[in-house]
Write an enzyme that holds these catalytic residues in place. Structure first.
Site, PDB file in Angstrom:
ATOM      1  N   SER A  22       0.799  -1.230   0.000  1.00 29.02           N
ATOM      2  CA  SER A  22       0.000   0.000   0.000  1.00 29.02           C
ATOM      3  C   SER A  22       0.835   1.286   0.000  1.00 29.02           C
ATOM      4  O   SER A  22       1.921   1.346   0.560  1.00 29.02           O
ATOM      5  CB  SER A  22      -0.894  -0.010   1.241  1.00 29.02           C
ATOM      6  OG  SER A  22      -1.526   1.229   1.380  1.00 29.02           O
ATOM      7  N   LYS A  73     -13.440  -4.851   3.760  1.00 27.64           N
ATOM      8  CA  LYS A  73     -14.292  -3.654   3.719  1.00 27.64           C
ATOM      9  C   LYS A  73     -15.752  -3.915   4.112  1.00 27.64           C
ATOM     10  O   LYS A  73     -16.382  -3.068   4.741  1.00 27.64           O
ATOM     11  CB  LYS A  73     -14.252  -3.033   2.318  1.00 27.64           C
ATOM     12  CG  LYS A  73     -12.978  -2.267   2.013  1.00 27.64           C
ATOM     13  CD  LYS A  73     -13.060  -1.687   0.612  1.00 27.64           C
ATOM     14  CE  LYS A  73     -12.105  -0.531   0.448  1.00 27.64           C
ATOM     15  NZ  LYS A  73     -12.219   0.104  -0.881  1.00 27.64           N
ATOM     16  N   ALA A 134     -20.299  -1.838 -11.582  1.00 32.01           N
ATOM     17  CA  ALA A 134     -21.136  -1.674 -10.393  1.00 32.01           C
ATOM     18  C   ALA A 134     -20.504  -2.391  -9.204  1.00 32.01           C
ATOM     19  O   ALA A 134     -21.183  -2.794  -8.265  1.00 32.01           O
ATOM     20  CB  ALA A 134     -22.544  -2.201 -10.672  1.00 32.01           C
ATOM     21  N   GLY A 135     -19.173  -2.555  -9.245  1.00 33.18           N
ATOM     22  CA  GLY A 135     -18.442  -3.228  -8.163  1.00 33.18           C
ATOM     23  C   GLY A 135     -18.174  -2.278  -7.006  1.00 33.18           C
ATOM     24  O   GLY A 135     -18.897  -1.286  -6.818  1.00 33.18           O
TER      25      GLY A 135
HETATM   26  P1  NDP Z   1     -14.751  -5.014  -8.247  1.00 30.81           P
HETATM   27  O1  NDP Z   1     -14.292  -6.398  -8.586  1.00 30.81           O
HETATM   28  O2  NDP Z   1     -15.547  -4.785  -7.033  1.00 30.81           O
HETATM   29  O3  NDP Z   1     -15.598  -4.447  -9.483  1.00 30.81           O
HETATM   30  C1  NDP Z   1     -15.132  -4.516 -10.805  1.00 30.81           C
HETATM   31  C2  NDP Z   1     -16.218  -4.068 -11.778  1.00 30.81           C
HETATM   32  O4  NDP Z   1     -15.741  -4.291 -13.108  1.00 30.81           O
HETATM   33  C3  NDP Z   1     -17.511  -4.861 -11.658  1.00 30.81           C
HETATM   34  O5  NDP Z   1     -18.591  -4.051 -12.010  1.00 30.81           O
HETATM   35  C4  NDP Z   1     -17.278  -5.951 -12.688  1.00 30.81           C
HETATM   36  O6  NDP Z   1     -18.484  -6.558 -13.116  1.00 30.81           O
HETATM   37  C5  NDP Z   1     -16.626  -5.171 -13.796  1.00 30.81           C
HETATM   38  N1  NDP Z   1     -15.853  -5.998 -14.715  1.00 30.81           N
HETATM   39  C6  NDP Z   1     -14.782  -6.763 -14.421  1.00 30.81           C
HETATM   40  N2  NDP Z   1     -14.337  -7.404 -15.537  1.00 30.81           N
HETATM   41  C7  NDP Z   1     -15.162  -7.026 -16.538  1.00 30.81           C
HETATM   42  C8  NDP Z   1     -15.224  -7.314 -17.933  1.00 30.81           C
HETATM   43  N3  NDP Z   1     -14.344  -8.133 -18.525  1.00 30.81           N
HETATM   44  N4  NDP Z   1     -16.197  -6.738 -18.672  1.00 30.81           N
HETATM   45  C9  NDP Z   1     -17.079  -5.887 -18.094  1.00 30.81           C
HETATM   46  N5  NDP Z   1     -17.071  -5.553 -16.783  1.00 30.81           N
HETATM   47  C10 NDP Z   1     -16.124  -6.129 -16.015  1.00 30.81           C
HETATM   48  O7  NDP Z   1     -13.439  -4.142  -8.264  1.00 30.81           O
HETATM   49  P2  NDP Z   1     -13.209  -2.673  -7.639  1.00 30.81           P
HETATM   50  O8  NDP Z   1     -14.458  -1.900  -7.810  1.00 30.81           O
HETATM   51  O9  NDP Z   1     -12.613  -2.785  -6.311  1.00 30.81           O
HETATM   52  O10 NDP Z   1     -12.080  -2.108  -8.607  1.00 30.81           O
HETATM   53  C11 NDP Z   1     -12.372  -1.717  -9.942  1.00 30.81           C
HETATM   54  C12 NDP Z   1     -11.222  -0.849 -10.450  1.00 30.81           C
HETATM   55  O11 NDP Z   1     -11.181   0.344  -9.671  1.00 30.81           O
HETATM   56  C13 NDP Z   1      -9.846  -1.490 -10.348  1.00 30.81           C
HETATM   57  O12 NDP Z   1      -9.128  -1.166 -11.519  1.00 30.81           O
HETATM   58  C14 NDP Z   1      -9.230  -0.803  -9.136  1.00 30.81           C
HETATM   59  O13 NDP Z   1      -7.823  -0.728  -9.216  1.00 30.81           O
HETATM   60  C15 NDP Z   1      -9.849   0.579  -9.246  1.00 30.81           C
HETATM   61  N6  NDP Z   1      -9.927   1.294  -7.972  1.00 30.81           N
HETATM   62  C16 NDP Z   1      -9.399   2.564  -7.925  1.00 30.81           C
HETATM   63  C17 NDP Z   1      -9.470   3.299  -6.776  1.00 30.81           C
HETATM   64  C18 NDP Z   1      -8.879   4.668  -6.747  1.00 30.81           C
HETATM   65  O14 NDP Z   1      -8.768   5.254  -5.661  1.00 30.81           O
HETATM   66  N7  NDP Z   1      -8.527   5.240  -7.874  1.00 30.81           N
HETATM   67  C19 NDP Z   1     -10.115   2.761  -5.549  1.00 30.81           C
HETATM   68  C20 NDP Z   1     -10.669   1.429  -5.714  1.00 30.81           C
HETATM   69  C21 NDP Z   1     -10.558   0.735  -6.888  1.00 30.81           C
HETATM   70  P3  NDP Z   1     -18.910  -7.985 -12.457  1.00 30.81           P
HETATM   71  O15 NDP Z   1     -18.670  -7.902 -10.995  1.00 30.81           O
HETATM   72  O16 NDP Z   1     -20.321  -8.152 -12.808  1.00 30.81           O
HETATM   73  O17 NDP Z   1     -17.983  -8.996 -13.083  1.00 30.81           O
END
Ligand code: NDP
Length: 292
Positions: A22, A73, A134-135
């Protein structure tokens, strides 16, 4: 000597698994020193079965508070005494503040995104936006945007098992905040095209385009982008995703996720200390750390 560790030095930290990669210890310890706060910040690898005891330790050791990252979290919500509105709506926390033994859970990722938009001159309050994904990151952004007064949010996610699960959660956020939130299938290009035409901002909150898959883009085609559609990508590695390059080529403002990372930390720092993080000092250090 000023700012050396003493008997009065307080502890803050990160509970995650893994936690050692981190950037937060650098951000917070540098900020404690710069603002004269007698505290240090350390990273702790916390096993899931030790989470409850580790959170109790915040009270026992009179820690300032902690940050939480994956996989804690959502689970951590159970062990705090109170939740902020966003944390309650999302059902996840990334920050715990120790108020004399009472633990308050907050989530600052969405605050970080909204602050980064503001700092980049992107005005979205009272307007409509589209978000891809929507993650965890997406839900935090959607909730904060709705609380802050964004008028309507079109959310696009692939239609998998997760899609069904997130639908009622988005409906609950919409109801409590009076923001119109609609969930759509990411494969529905017609719907996506209509949503973007009506939007003043596009946010990518999927992992698509993140290193090492830098040749991927979450949009089906670049013609959906336009000069007056700013694009914010939560990804900060690479600093410029394929989506952001395409947005720039279309003449639009393109912002990466580094500011979100910086300002989510600044929000936690403010909650613990009541002071502003010296972001102008931390930003170049963060850029350098990500590069390495
Ligand atoms: P999650 O796994 O919770 O969510 C990921 C999202 O991406 C979900 O909606 C998922 O859909 C979708 N997704 C993944 N693969 C695919 C694909 N091949 N096609 C379409 N949709 C896809 O991850 P996070 O939300 O924790 O992280 C997402 C991104 O945000 C990462 O790159 C992370 O590094 C970044 N991030 C940045 C932060 C910042 O401060 N800048 C803070 C937190 C995260 P489904 O679940 O339906 O597969």
């Amino acid at each position: 000597m000023e700012n050396e560790i003493s008997g009065k030095t307080r502890l803050a930290g990160l509970y995650a698994l893994p936690a050692r990669h981190s950037f937060s210890p650098m951000m917070h310890t540098t900020s404690f020193k710069a603002t004269g706060v007698d505290a240090v910040y350390l990273s702790f690898d916390v096993q899931p079965e030790r989470l409850a005891k580790s959170i109790q330790a915040i009270r026992d050791l009179e820690m300032l508070g902690i940050n939480l990252s994956m996989p804690h979290k959502m689970e951590a919500v159970k062990y705090v005494d109170e939740l902020s509105q966003a944390a309650r709506l999302i059902g996840a926390i990334n920050t715990i503040v120790n108020q004399d033994g009472k633990l308050i859970g907050h989530i600052t990722d969405g605050i970080g995104c909204m602050e980064s938009l503001k700092q980049n001159g992107i005005e979205i309050i009272g307007k409509r936006m589209t978000i891809l994904g929507a993650g965890g990151a997406a839900t935090a952004i959607i909730t904060q945007a709705a609380i802050d007064g964004v008028q309507a949010i079109d959310v696009f996610n692939i239609k998998d098992d997760f899609y069904q699960k997130i639908e009622p959660k988005l409906a609950m956020i919409a109801e409590e905040t009076n923001c119109q939130i609609q969930l759509h299938d990411l494969a529905d290009e017609q719907q996506l095209s209509e949503a973007l035409a009506a939007s003043s901002l596009l946010i990518n909150a999927t992992r698509i385009g993140m290193a090492p898959n830098t040749d991927q883009m979450p949009l089906p085609n670049e013609s959906l982008l336009r000069k007056d559609l700013p694009v914010f990508d939560v990804i900060y590695h690479p600093g410029e995703t394929k989506l952001l390059k395409a947005a720039k080529a279309a003449g639009a403002t393109a912002v990466n996720g580094l500011g979100m990372l910086l300002y989510q930390g600044a929000a936690a720092f403010k909650l613990w200390t009541g002071k502003e993080m010296p972001v102008e000092m931390i930003q170049p250090l963060l850029e350098e750390a990500i590069k390495n």
